[in-house]
Design an enzyme around this catalytic site. Structure first.
Site, short mmCIF file in Angstrom:
data_model
loop_
_atom_site.label_atom_id
_atom_site.label_comp_id
_atom_site.label_asym_id
_atom_site.label_seq_id
_atom_site.Cartn_x
_atom_site.Cartn_y
_atom_site.Cartn_z
N MET A 253 -7.08 72.52 11.30
CA MET A 253 -5.12 72.09 11.77
C MET A 253 -5.43 70.97 10.02
O MET A 253 -6.52 70.13 10.53
CB MET A 253 -4.64 71.57 12.25
CG MET A 253 -3.02 70.68 12.50
SD MET A 253 -2.53 70.51 14.27
CE MET A 253 -3.41 68.89 14.07
N CYS A 254 -4.65 70.61 9.49
CA CYS A 254 -4.31 69.68 8.37
C CYS A 254 -2.51 68.95 8.31
O CYS A 254 -2.05 69.96 9.32
CB CYS A 254 -4.37 69.08 7.19
SG CYS A 254 -4.30 70.84 6.06
N HIS A 255 -2.38 68.22 7.31
CA HIS A 255 -0.78 67.96 7.21
C HIS A 255 0.03 69.38 7.03
O HIS A 255 1.34 69.39 8.25
CB HIS A 255 -0.38 67.08 6.89
CG HIS A 255 0.67 66.65 6.88
ND1 HIS A 255 0.91 65.88 5.53
CD2 HIS A 255 1.71 66.12 7.29
CE1 HIS A 255 2.53 65.26 6.05
NE2 HIS A 255 2.63 65.66 7.36
N GLY A 257 -1.47 72.23 6.11
CA GLY A 257 -1.48 74.28 6.40
C GLY A 257 -2.85 74.12 5.05
O GLY A 257 -3.04 74.81 4.48
N ILE A 282 -0.30 69.95 11.14
CA ILE A 282 1.09 69.91 12.22
C ILE A 282 2.53 69.52 11.93
O ILE A 282 3.09 69.07 12.88
CB ILE A 282 0.41 68.39 12.59
CG1 ILE A 282 1.23 67.49 13.97
CG2 ILE A 282 0.22 67.07 11.33
CD1 ILE A 282 -0.40 66.59 14.44
#
Length: 296
Positions: A253-255, A257, A282
């Site tokens: 996961m990141c900010h 995607g 997220i």
């Protein structure tokens, strides 16, 4: 482990965001061998990893004469392949390219191969493809990524036999070193991840990785995710297969995607078999699944 010890030079999130995606394939800047590679499999793939650069999966292969178009990533449903077109065969291929009007060079190369010389060494000496710097290595490829004539020859070539084909770029000598079932990079939708996070066994059985930077994690985070900041890749990349189980389901996961997708692709090259990218990151999770999570 050669692959993990040569991490990408980390760009800013904005720069990563701007990079085109792999399948999009792949790989995208201008290096010839822009395909995802399992560098731990073959000795000849090691030169690909000597420099500290962005992972090949971040680059685009537009400068590679062999590579073809860029399929769209739109319209994916949950738990569908995020990058690949479907099940099938992948081949590990290397090649060299000479101009169409250089038949004597082609014959000379073929004689040297018949005499036992290695195609990768000859590629570095003769090839006009940028991949010559990597011994002609193109990496793992699947159908739809290469120009038609090259693709037909490669996917019909016996393993380890050097075969010849002609494209609009000139004459190619290619060699298929190995084959495998196509790896599928999957994605999970925010609502599905939300449901899984409430399953008691999920946090025990799955591996959750957050590649955002510490200041981002401080603004919003999810339980169970281990933070491996992308800008610190040099610290955790070389130990990835000792800290995580390559056979377990791994969620990245990141900010939004994008960064996580690149890391997910890289994890596949390190032998991770079941990798999921959190679609939309997220931010999408907060908007679609859990409004209690702050957005930023």
């Amino acid at each position: 482990m050669p692959g993990a010890s040569h991490p990408p030079l980390i760009a800013s999130p904005a720069a990563l965001f701007a990079l085109r995606l792999l399948f999009i394939p792949a790989l995208n800047l201008s290096s010839p061998s822009n395909l995802i590679r399992n560098s731990s499999t073959f000795r000849r793939t090691r030169p690909l990893l000597r420099n500290t650069h962005l992972p090949r999966s971040l680059l685009s292969f537009s400068s590679n004469p062999v590579m073809a178009g860029q399929p769209s990533l739109k319209g994916r449903s949950s738990f569908t392949a995020a990058c690949n077109s479907g099940g099938g065969r992948e081949i590990l291929v290397q090649h060299l390219l000479v101009k169409e009007d250089d038949p004597n060079i082609l014959l000379e190369i073929q004689k040297r191969i018949a005499g036992g010389e290695d195609l990768s060494d000859l590629a570095m000496e003769y090839s006009i493809c940028p991949s010559k710097e990597e011994g002609g290595m193109l990496g793992w490829v699947r159908k739809g990524q290469m120009v038609a004539e090259f693709e037909e020859a490669a996917f019909n070539a016996p393993l380890n036999k050097v075969v010849r084909c002609k494209t609009k770029f000139g004459w190619h000598l290619l060699q298929v070193l190995s084959e495998r079932e196509e790896l599928l990079l999957q994605e999970i939708q925010p609502d599905e991840l939300h449901a899984k996070l409430h399953e008691p066994s999920f946090l025990e059985e799955a591996q959750l990785i957050d590649v955002r930077e510490p200041e981002e994690v401080g603004k919003a985070s999810l339980p169970g995710f281990q933070v491996l900041p992308l800008q610190q890749f040099g610290n955790w990349g070389p130990e990835i297969t000792t800290k995580f189980d390559t056979d377990k389901e791994t969620y990245v996961m990141c900010h939004h995607g994008m960064r996580s997708l690149q890391v997910a692709k890289w994890l596949q090259t390190q032998g991770f078999k079941r990798v999921f990218n959190v679609a939309g990151g997220i931010h999408a999770y907060a908007v679609k699944a859990d409004p209690s999570i702050p957005t930023y």
